[in-house]
Each structure stands twice: as C-alpha cells, then as structure tokens.
Design a protein around this motif. Structure first.
Motif: not given
Length: 225
Positions: A139-144, A146-151, A187-188, A217-218
């Motif tokens: 598969t092409e590396n188009k699916d990733f 995404l994890s982000f965190s904060g306050h 998931e994007l 992340l992949a």
C-alpha cells in the motif's frame, strides 16, 4: 573382490548423473538464497535461513536419489520423517514459498528432470523480480496515525478544521482527558503523498498554543515488509 567393488560403486545410478543433480540443486539453491536476500524488504533476515536454503536443495536431491524407484526406501523415508519433529516457526509466508521452491528444485534434480528445474526456476525468478519492482501488494504510505496532546482548553474545532485542510479522510479514534491535559488520536489519509504536506500539518499543530506534543506514525500495514 573386484565384483564386490563394482557392485558397490556402480549398482546405483550413474555417478555422473548424481554429480550433475547435486551440482544443479546446489547452484540453484545459492541463486534462490541470493534472490531471497536481494528482494527482502524487512528490517533484517536470518542468515541461517539463507544457508538452510542452500543446503536443503542438495539434501532433498540426495533423498530422491535414494528412494527413486524403491518402494521399501520410500516407506522407510516416511517412517523416519514421522520421527523427526520440526519446531521452527515460519514467521513470514514468503519464507515458506522459498522453502517449497528449494524443495521442488531438489525433487526435480533428484529425478533427473534438469530441464524442467532450470526452466521453472528461471520463470519463478522472473516473477519474483517483477513482483519486487512493481511493489505488488504494498500500500502507498498515505495512511497515518496522528496523535497530539496538550493542555486545556482543547482546540477541537480549530484542530479539526486544520486537519481537514491537509487530508482527504480523517477520523477520530481516541479522545482522552486527564486532569488539565488531553490527547487526541486521528486516523487520516493525506491528500498529497509528498512529505511536505505532513510537515506542514505538524508545524501548524505545534504552532497552536494549547498543543504540546505532536506525533505522526505510519500504521503497521504501511511499513515495508
């Protein structure tokens, strides 16, 4: 005395044919092991597996030379194989294919089907090269992920709008809140395969004052195997 020596040396198959069969299977075993090494896409591979591919072909050839046309030896071979237990786990189905290929080479060489062995091995090598260069099944590396965190406060609407700007499909998989901190996982799929799109999204998310960490992340299925 001479009759006994002649019977021991020449009662079996022609020694020249035996030498050709063993040599052919060994050479093809080396070529198959090198092809396995050259087309392997994983992080690493077992060096002992390559040596096993080389040795397996002449060993199978030797077995076929023993049992060829002899029913008693064939039954003895089946009995001996039922005693031996093979506990080595095959982690990759591709490794199993190469094992069957080497066994087939040994079987063909041991039955003097040299032309069939050479032609079929060449044909399979061409197929392996074609599948390797066209990256068949990858598969092409188009699916990733995404994890982000904060306050707090959590910039949900602003982050969602920003993610949709760079992606063609984005789905929230997790939203966790602990005290004054939060973490969101998406998931994007990026609209563009270039790395500039991913870099731009990461930089825009990091520029938000409420975001502390961003990870892209992949998924495992998109990694090269």
């Amino acid at each position: 005395m001479n009759e006994i020596i002649n019977k021991l040396l020449f009662s079996g198959p022609d020694l020249i044919d035996v030498f050709i069969s063993l040599s052919l299977s060994t050479v093809l075993g080396v070529l198959i092991s090198q092809l396995y090494k050259g087309t392997h896409r994983g992080m690493n591979y077992e060096h002992t597996f390559m040596a096993s591919l080389v040795l397996m072909a002449p060993i199978v050839t030797l077995v076929m030379l023993y049992v060829r046309g002899d029913l008693v030896l064939s039954l003895g071979l089946i009995g001996s194989l039922s005693i031996v237990r093979f506990r080595t786990a095959i982690k990759d189905t591709r490794d199993m294919i190469f094992i069957f290929w080497v066994i087939a080479v040994g079987l063909g060489s041991g039955t003097y089907n040299w032309s069939v062995v050479l032609l079929s091995s060449l044909f399979i090598m061409i197929i392996v090269f074609i599948l390797y260069f066209i990256r068949y099944g990858h598969t092409e590396n188009k699916d990733f992920i995404l994890s982000f965190s904060g306050h707090m406060p959590h910039p949900k609407s602003k982050a969602t709008e920003m993610i949709k700007r760079y992606t063609t499909d984005a789905r929230m998989r997790s939203y966790e809140v602990q005290g004054d901190g939060w973490e969101v996982i998406y998931e994007l799929q990026f609209s563009d395969e270039s790395s500039n799109t991913a870099d731009s999204l990461i930089q825009d998310l990091k520029a938000m004052p409420e975001v502390d960490n961003v990870s892209l992340l992949a998924p495992q299925l998109s990694l090269p195997l």
